[in-house]
Design an enzyme around this catalytic site. Structure first.
Site, PDB file in Angstrom:
ATOM      1  N   GLU A 108       0.870  -1.153  -0.037  1.00  0.00           N
ATOM      2  CA  GLU A 108      -0.098  -0.068   0.048  1.00  0.00           C
ATOM      3  C   GLU A 108       0.648   1.225   0.041  1.00  0.00           C
ATOM      4  O   GLU A 108       0.544   2.109  -0.241  1.00  0.00           O
ATOM      5  CB  GLU A 108      -0.755   0.210   1.327  1.00  0.00           C
ATOM      6  CG  GLU A 108      -1.677  -0.897   1.361  1.00  0.00           C
ATOM      7  CD  GLU A 108      -3.655  -0.927  -0.206  1.00  0.00           C
ATOM      8  OE1 GLU A 108      -3.504   0.064  -0.379  1.00  0.00           O
ATOM      9  OE2 GLU A 108      -3.512  -1.691  -0.786  1.00  0.00           O
ATOM     10  N   SER A 487     -50.541 -27.763  36.836  1.00  0.00           N
ATOM     11  CA  SER A 487     -50.758 -28.025  38.402  1.00  0.00           C
ATOM     12  C   SER A 487     -49.749 -27.648  39.361  1.00  0.00           C
ATOM     13  O   SER A 487     -49.042 -27.625  40.491  1.00  0.00           O
ATOM     14  CB  SER A 487     -50.515 -29.944  38.843  1.00  0.00           C
ATOM     15  OG  SER A 487     -52.185 -30.034  38.807  1.00  0.00           O
TER      16      SER A 487
END
Length: 841
Positions: A108, A487
């Site tokens: 780069e 229950s």
């Protein structure tokens, strides 16, 4: 003519600054310089107005904090998951491998350490390239230095125009004045987008190679360095040749600039790329339903993105400590899955997981877009590519293919005739498992459920399973599904009765019970499970152990349903109207709420809503939630100092009376020993719990546990329908819980539930509820004499221990003795009576 004697005076003046300036101005080169200076000033002003006036401040970079994912840790601090839209791992400059830095400089910006932000030869080349490509539709090469790329990515965006390049160059100069070269490289390598949703080189290392950055070879480091030019252009699988060619260029530049030796170059040039297929990051493969619930809670608290604040889930870089226990999670997940498969087995093929449109070779992308996977045993999710007479071709998320023969898909489709193979079509995503060299069809159960495991002392959720697999269906049935608890609500109902004057030994009639509902509705008559109309008077304990509906509604009616729903609300189960049917579990709630309510009972009535998150830290380590959080002092001390052991800060409130809670725990221990959950009795440890079965039955439940762990689950169809007449909590849910408990409790000490101050343990007759003397409870679960818990001064008078039923001879002798005693009493004198009664009557 002037007079000869006249004196001629001339004023003599020394040359001054004005004359000097005038003489200079008469020179052409001075005018040229002034004109050039004016033009430069005008140019600078225009430059500022057009390009630099609204540039962002470089000072932002000094305190720049890139968007970071939120990281989730388990109960022991191990990272288990991350929430990310931009996957990024932030590193310091010294943590980057030197070869990586050299690879990026070669690719780069070779003169990065020499220029001051702008590479003039490179910029000039970019200008010529831009001019030559005007009107061609092609994009000119960038010519940007690394500093300019930092300016572009972090401050001004990626607009393609000469204006942006000028603004970029101005900012690059300012950045070079504000930051060191190392700081600029650190920003660049941490934020550069490299494809596969990876930002920064550390994240890209995981995305492309599934390795840490320091584990990469030179060839792999060079491959990362080519990606800023365009990740899609150099895809390691679609554009392999182009990627290798560009990687070779980077390696040659590294050799040319003496960043590497010839031997390193030769070795790296011959390496394959070695990339892995695109996959879910390893920190996003764990946790399932648990981490998804954590995500929901964090978004509710902090928001989703940057606009919601600095601590947002997808960019705030939060560190989240949870109570997730990987081992318990695995046990709960396995137990629930096996239970669902056991129930569903033999019911036929449940159909494809999903169907999508495919054409040509786009099947892989179509499969990946659905994000469907399986992690049960060796099962895999595959997409049907094509179907022929004898086999179907399958494709998988790793890009590989396989074959499903006709003989391996012979199970019938559910509720239909024929075979599953006959119904397969291209685009179906199905569950399969390896069968020799081929694959065989598998059926994901349609029935589902939720499972929660909680620590009762703190309310921390240790494990959560909200269905068969979160990658098939993200709906969390442990926290989001509202179901009737049946229950399992009864211990809470009877806790209200205990708080309002009843005792575990109170006698309640198990008999017909009807309520008049008005002229239009008439009488509402309740029934026990199975249609029983009752068996007479029994103790409260017996009614809970045997789960008798008639006794429950009678007790609720006696104390008033307003008191019952008040206790249900305080326990965090839900807010319900004061209808008697609520006492039998008709109100909807979640597994999480029910497990938390039982945890409150096990914790002597103390508690608060259950939690998944212990605390949240910002990216700098400061705890930001919960408010006023305090660390446990000395909890991490290496050695004990002889003082009282440290305890974590626990913020709980007293929800119900502690003796009431312990009474109910003691009663529900009987459910395990001789009630509806005896399947758990052979775990051989103190344990409480309650089964539940809703009307239909559509859902079956079990909730309970030990002093250390409380867990609970339900199973049922998402669209409620009957599970079959045989389905009960004790036959379906309790065995699933047992499969979990056998592994989860293996290393836990068997400790009893601790009685609170004020609890009185009295020996009673189990059938009548009356205290006894002369006999002691035994180890037999069905012993006649048991220990029962009472509040002070609430137990009944003592009675003799219940003996075995008399024989006919003993009964005859007893009757004869009673008759003799009656005749003797009739013959007693009045004086005897007076003496017996203590004087004159």
């Amino acid at each position: 003519m002037a007079d000869a004697d006249t004196v001629n005076f001339r004023l003599h003046r020394e040359p001054g600054a004005r004359d000097f300036v005038a003489r200079l101005w008469r020179r052409w080169w001075v005018k040229l310089l002034v004109v050039l200076g004016v033009l430069a000033a005008i140019g600078y002003a225009l430059m500022w107005l057009l390009f630099a006036r609204d540039l962002p401040s470089v000072d932002k970079l000094r305190t720049y904090e890139p968007p970071l994912p939120t990281n989730v840790r388990s109960i022991d601090g191990t990272p288990i998951h991350s929430y990310a839209r931009e996957r990024r791992v932030e590193l310091a400059y010294d943590e980057f491998p030197p070869l990586l830095i050299r690879a990026f400089l070669a690719a780069e910006d070779k003169t990065f350490f020499e220029h001051h932000g702008v590479d003039y030869p490179g910029t000039l080349g970019a200008v010529f390239d831009y001019v030559s490509k005007l009107g061609s539709g092609r994009r000119a090469k960038g010519g940007s230095t690394i500093t300019q790329q930092v300016a572009k990515n972090l401050l001004i965006g990626n607009e393609y125009s000469p204006t942006r390049k000028i603004r970029e160059a101005i900012l690059a100069y300012r950045i070079e004045d504000a930051l060191t070269k190392k700081q600029i490289l650190e920003l660049y390598l941490n934020q550069i987008p490299l494809g596969r949703n990876a930002f920064g080189v550390a994240a890209a290392s995981h995305a492309y190679f599934d390795k840490e950055l320091n584990e990469l070879t030179l060839g792999q480091l060079a491959y990362l360095a080519i990606l800023p030019k365009g990740p899609a252009l150099f895809d390691p699988f679609r554009n392999t040749a182009r990627a290798l060619d560009r990687r070779g260029y980077v390696l040659r530049e590294m050799l040319k600039n003496r960043f590497i030796s010839q031997a390193q170059y030769d070795a790296a040039l011959g390496e394959p790329i070695g990339a892995v297929r695109r996959q879910t990051p390893k920190f996003e493969r764990v946790g399932g339903y648990f981490v998804e619930e954590v995500r929901r809670q964090l978004i509710d608290k902090f928001g989703e993105s940057e606009r919601d604040g600095p601590f947002s889930v997808y960019s705030g870089g939060l560190w989240v400590r949870t109570s997730y226990n990987p081992q318990l999670q695995q046990y709960a997940q396995d137990a629930l899955r096996e239970g669902l498969l056991r129930y569903d087995r033999g019911r036929g093929w449940s159909g494809p997981l999903k169907s999508v449109e495919i054409s040509g070779d786009n099947w892989l992308q179509a499969l990946l877009n659905q994000n469907i996977a399986l992690d049960y045993a060796d099962w895999r999710a595959g997409i049907v590519i094509s179907v022929s007479g004898d086999a179907a071709e399958l494709g998988f998320a790793d890009g590989k293919t396989g074959t499903l023969p006709r003989w391996a898909a012979q199970m019938p489709p559910r509720g239909q005739g024929g075979t599953a193979f006959a119904q397969l079509k291209p685009g179906d995503i199905i569950a399969v498992a390896p069968e020799g060299e081929n694959f065989a069809l598998r059926s994901v159960p349609r029935i589902s459920g939720g499972f929660i495991v909680e620590e009762p002392q703190t309310g921390r959720v240790l494990a959560m399973q909200g269905g068969f697999d979160s990658r098939i269906d993200s709906f969390n049935r442990a926290t989001q599904a509202l179901r009737q608890p049946g229950s399992t609500i009864k211990p809470i109902v009877y806790s209200a009765a205990l708080e309002n004057g009843m005792t575990p030994a109170s006698i309640i009639v198990d008999g017909p019970f009807c309520v008049y509902q008005g002229a239009r509705l008439g009488n509402k008559c309740f029934r026990n499970f199975g249609g029983s109309q009752g068996s007479g008077p029994h103790t409260m304990r017996w009614g809970i152990e045997q789960s008798r509906n008639l006794m429950t509604v009678r007790a609720a009616s006696t104390i008033g349903m307003d008191k019952v729903v008040s206790v249900i609300d305080r326990m965090g189960i839900g807010k319900y109207p004061a209808y008697l049917s609520i006492a039998l579990g008709a109100g909807e709630t979640t597994v999480q709420r029910m497990v938390n309510a039982f945890s409150i009972l096990a914790n002597q009535g103390r508690g608060h809503p259950s939690t998944l998150i212990d605390f949240v830290q910002d990216r700098h380590g400061k705890v930001i939630w919960p408010e006023n959080w305090r660390a446990c002092d000395r909890c991490n001390a290496p050695d004990w100092n002889g003082k009282p052991m440290p305890r974590p800060v626990v913020r709980q409130r007293q929800v119900i009376d502690p003796v009431t809670a312990y009474q109910m725990v003691h009663i529900t221990e009987g459910v395990i020993q001789r009630g509806t959950a005896t399947v758990l009795r052979d775990l051989n440890r103190p344990m409480m719990g309650k089964t539940g079965t809703s009307s239909g039955p559509t859902d079956v439940w079990f909730i309970g546990g030990t002093p250390q762990i409380i867990g609970g689950l339900y199973i049922g169809y998402d669209q409620p329908r009957s599970l079959g007449g045989y389905a009960q909590g004790g036959t379906l849910a309790a065995p699933i819980y047992k499969a979990f408990a056998q592994k989860a409790f293996a290393d836990l000490p068997a400790v009893p539930f601790r009685a609170p101050a004020g609890a009185r343990l009295v020996r009673i007759d189990r059938a009548s509820g009356k205290p006894v003397f002369g006999a002691w409870p035994g180890t037999d679960p069905k012993a006649a004499v048991i220990w029962e818990v009472f509040k002070p001064e609430s137990e009944a008078r003592r009675a003799m221990a219940r003996a075995a039923p008399p024989t006919p001879e003993e009964r005859a002798r007893a009757i004869e003795a009673q008759q003799r005693a009656a005749r003797a009493q009739d013959r007693a004198r009045d004086s005897d009576f007076l003496q017996r009664e203590g004087g004159i009557y």
